[in-house]
Design a protein around this motif. Structure first.
Motif, PDB file in Angstrom:
ATOM      1  N   PHE A 148       0.988  -1.208  -0.088  1.00 16.70           N
ATOM      2  CA  PHE A 148      -0.055  -0.026  -0.004  1.00 16.70           C
ATOM      3  C   PHE A 148       0.857   1.086  -0.070  1.00 16.70           C
ATOM      4  CE2 PHE A 148      -2.414   3.382   2.488  1.00 16.70           C
ATOM      5  CZ  PHE A 148      -3.233   3.725   1.420  1.00 16.70           C
ATOM      6  N   THR A 149       0.560   2.233  -0.939  1.00 16.09           N
ATOM      7  CA  THR A 149       1.476   3.383  -1.019  1.00 16.09           C
ATOM      8  C   THR A 149       0.363   4.475  -0.380  1.00 16.09           C
ATOM      9  OG1 THR A 149       2.415   2.599  -3.007  1.00 16.09           O
ATOM     10  CG2 THR A 149       2.396   5.215  -2.612  1.00 16.09           C
ATOM     11  N   ALA A 150       1.018   4.878   0.610  1.00 20.48           N
ATOM     12  CA  ALA A 150       0.384   6.270   1.729  1.00 20.48           C
ATOM     13  C   ALA A 150       0.649   7.389   1.083  1.00 20.48           C
ATOM     14  CB  ALA A 150       0.741   6.036   3.085  1.00 20.48           C
ATOM     15  N   LEU A 151       1.850   7.653   0.839  1.00 20.55           N
ATOM     16  CA  LEU A 151       2.217   8.735   0.117  1.00 20.55           C
ATOM     17  C   LEU A 151       2.996   8.484  -1.254  1.00 20.55           C
ATOM     18  CD1 LEU A 151       3.804  10.547   3.371  1.00 20.55           C
ATOM     19  CD2 LEU A 151       1.672  11.065   2.371  1.00 20.55           C
ATOM     20  N   ASP A 152       2.756   9.173  -2.165  1.00 22.31           N
ATOM     21  CA  ASP A 152       3.328   9.108  -3.300  1.00 22.31           C
ATOM     22  C   ASP A 152       3.764   9.956  -3.967  1.00 22.31           C
ATOM     23  OD1 ASP A 152       3.683   7.977  -6.043  1.00 22.31           O
ATOM     24  OD2 ASP A 152       1.572   7.533  -6.708  1.00 22.31           O
ATOM     25  N   ASN A 153       5.280  10.216  -4.020  1.00 25.94           N
ATOM     26  CA  ASN A 153       6.033  11.117  -4.638  1.00 25.94           C
ATOM     27  C   ASN A 153       5.824  12.571  -4.152  1.00 25.94           C
ATOM     28  OD1 ASN A 153       8.367  11.712  -6.235  1.00 25.94           O
ATOM     29  ND2 ASN A 153       7.094  12.198  -7.824  1.00 25.94           N
ATOM     30  N   ILE A 154       5.568  12.941  -2.845  1.00 28.47           N
ATOM     31  CA  ILE A 154       5.242  14.104  -2.191  1.00 28.47           C
ATOM     32  C   ILE A 154       6.370  15.329  -2.311  1.00 28.47           C
ATOM     33  CG2 ILE A 154       4.250  15.533  -0.422  1.00 28.47           C
ATOM     34  CD1 ILE A 154       2.169  13.605  -1.561  1.00 28.47           C
ATOM     35  N   SER A 155       6.130  16.207  -3.137  1.00 28.80           N
ATOM     36  CA  SER A 155       7.086  17.343  -3.022  1.00 28.80           C
ATOM     37  C   SER A 155       6.406  18.811  -2.548  1.00 28.80           C
ATOM     38  CB  SER A 155       7.636  17.599  -4.340  1.00 28.80           C
ATOM     39  OG  SER A 155       8.503  16.663  -4.466  1.00 28.80           O
ATOM     40  N   LEU A 156       6.812  19.357  -1.775  1.00 29.19           N
ATOM     41  CA  LEU A 156       6.214  20.721  -1.116  1.00 29.19           C
ATOM     42  C   LEU A 156       7.111  21.519  -0.526  1.00 29.19           C
ATOM     43  CD1 LEU A 156       3.303  21.998  -0.469  1.00 29.19           C
ATOM     44  CD2 LEU A 156       3.397  20.707   1.609  1.00 29.19           C
ATOM     45  N   THR A 157       6.965  22.895  -0.638  1.00 28.30           N
ATOM     46  CA  THR A 157       7.724  23.595   0.211  1.00 28.30           C
ATOM     47  C   THR A 157       6.852  24.600   1.183  1.00 28.30           C
ATOM     48  OG1 THR A 157       9.567  23.958  -1.712  1.00 28.30           O
ATOM     49  CG2 THR A 157       9.462  25.686  -0.003  1.00 28.30           C
TER      50      THR A 157
END
Length: 374
Positions: free
Chosen positions: A36-45
């Motif tokens: 299960f992928t809970a977070l998929d390639n998250i980018s944020l500033t």
């Protein structure tokens, strides 16, 4: 730029930051639990002094992202940079943050004073400085005089303010709020959220709050991060999220929204049955099945028949406005319109009547069919 509280813990002068100085950079973070992928390639500033809300339904990944920032869950891949320092592999206790949980998590056997002083004592701060700091924080959260009380003697709202003071005691660079208001009743929740926002603005502490409550996010955040199925759907100010939703999911999750089944026609046209409807420019193909989204408050009603008409099948009084439900006459679809109460005292007279409907083009957006049901 927000001003910061005078430091009682550091002798060095504070670093001067601009409002756009990055405080935290989340770079390509992925978190998997087995398959299960809970977070998929998250980018944020997230910038210095910002109040950012992670908003989304249960299971969207917002709490997992907060726990990853805190080091309570280790990311499968990706990097976390806080004030130019890579914290990706640092243990929780080595990271610069304070956290407030939904359940308060106060020590029941410690007084209010000792709960707030807990982190300071662990850092071996001098007794006189602890006394000054705790007194300062209790005054900030309007709990002066509660020093010797135990958590059981406090209301839920007071306990949460103690938890907030404890989180701020060590002057963290980052404040993490994990659904801090969801256990409180509506009246206390509304009062405390304004207090938290005012305190955050006064201190200028960079803050991330997880919530599933859109009203909390819209009223408290400088920017909202809307999440769904482990990805970021949109990042923007509350006004941008509400008025310019980037996807049908955001449009459906924030506030009330009408979705009408239409067929895309040209850059800014759609067909509702056989009735042409103008809308904001879109990139859908001519003939493609689509959804036309429009807020109920943007729908205009008229006693005169128009190109689009509907029979009034329901009226609800909701205080500031009345919600009118109409069945469209040419297609088997319903539409709701919110009419200010002061303008519609006799609206009940129109039950069962056919009214003209106007959908302003500047308020109508087109999305692919079915995309609001993610």
């Amino acid at each position: 730029m927000h001003t910061t509280m005078t430091s009682l813990l550091a002798a060095d002068a504070p670093i001067v930051m601009t409002p756009t100085t990055p405080h935290l950079r989340i770079e390509a973070v992925t978190k998997r639990f087995g398959t299960f992928t809970a977070l998929d390639n998250i980018s944020l500033t997230i910038n210095e002094g910002e109040f950012v809300c992670f908003l989304g339904p249960s299971g969207c990944g917002k709490t997992t992202l907060l726990r990853t920032i805190a080091g309570l869950a280790r990311q499968t891949a990706g990097t976390l940079i806080q004030r130019d320092k890579d914290i990706s592999t640092l243990p929780t206790q080595a990271r610069d943050f304070g956290i407030v949980f939904q359940s308060y998590a106060l020590f029941p056997n410690l007084t209010v004073f000792n709960n707030v002083a807990y982190g300071l004592r662990n850092r071996r701060v001098e007794r006189s400085r602890i006394q000054a700091r705790v007194s300062e924080l209790l005054a900030l959260v309007n709990l002066t005089g509660s020093d010797n009380k135990y958590p059981a003697a406090l209301s839920g709202g007071q306990q949460q303010r103690v938890a907030l003071a404890r989180a701020l005691a060590t002057e963290p660079g980052l404040l993490l709020l994990d659904e801090p208001l969801s256990a409180l009743d509506a009246r206390v929740r509304g009062h405390l959220r304004s207090q938290i926002k005012a305190l955050q603005a006064r201190l200028g502490v960079t803050t991330i709050m997880v919530t599933h409550d859109q009203e909390e996010a819209l009223t408290m955040a400088d920017r909202i991060v809307v999440m769904n199925h482990g990805v970021i759907e949109q990042v923007g100010t509350p006004a941008e999220i509400y008025h310019q939703p980037a996807s049908a999911f955001v449009a459906s999750f924030i506030g009330s929204m009408n979705f009408l089944e239409v067929t895309a026609q040209g850059d800014n046209q759609a067909l509702l049955g056989t009735t042409p409807c103008a809308c904001l420019s879109h990139t859908l193909k001519v003939g493609q099945a689509a959804q036309l989204a429009i807020r109920p408050e943007a729908v205009a009603l008229s006693r005169q028949a128009g190109a689009l008409n509907g029979e009034v099948i329901g009226i609800e009084f909701l205080g500031p406005f009345q919600r009118v439900t109409l069945r469209l006459t040419d297609v088997d679809q319903t539409l709701i319109a919110d009419v200010p109460s002061r303008d519609s005292t006799d609206l009940s007279l129109y039950q069962g009547q056919v009214l003209g409907i106007h959908l302003p083009a500047e308020a109508a957006r087109l999305y692919p069919a079915g995309s609001s049901q993610q």
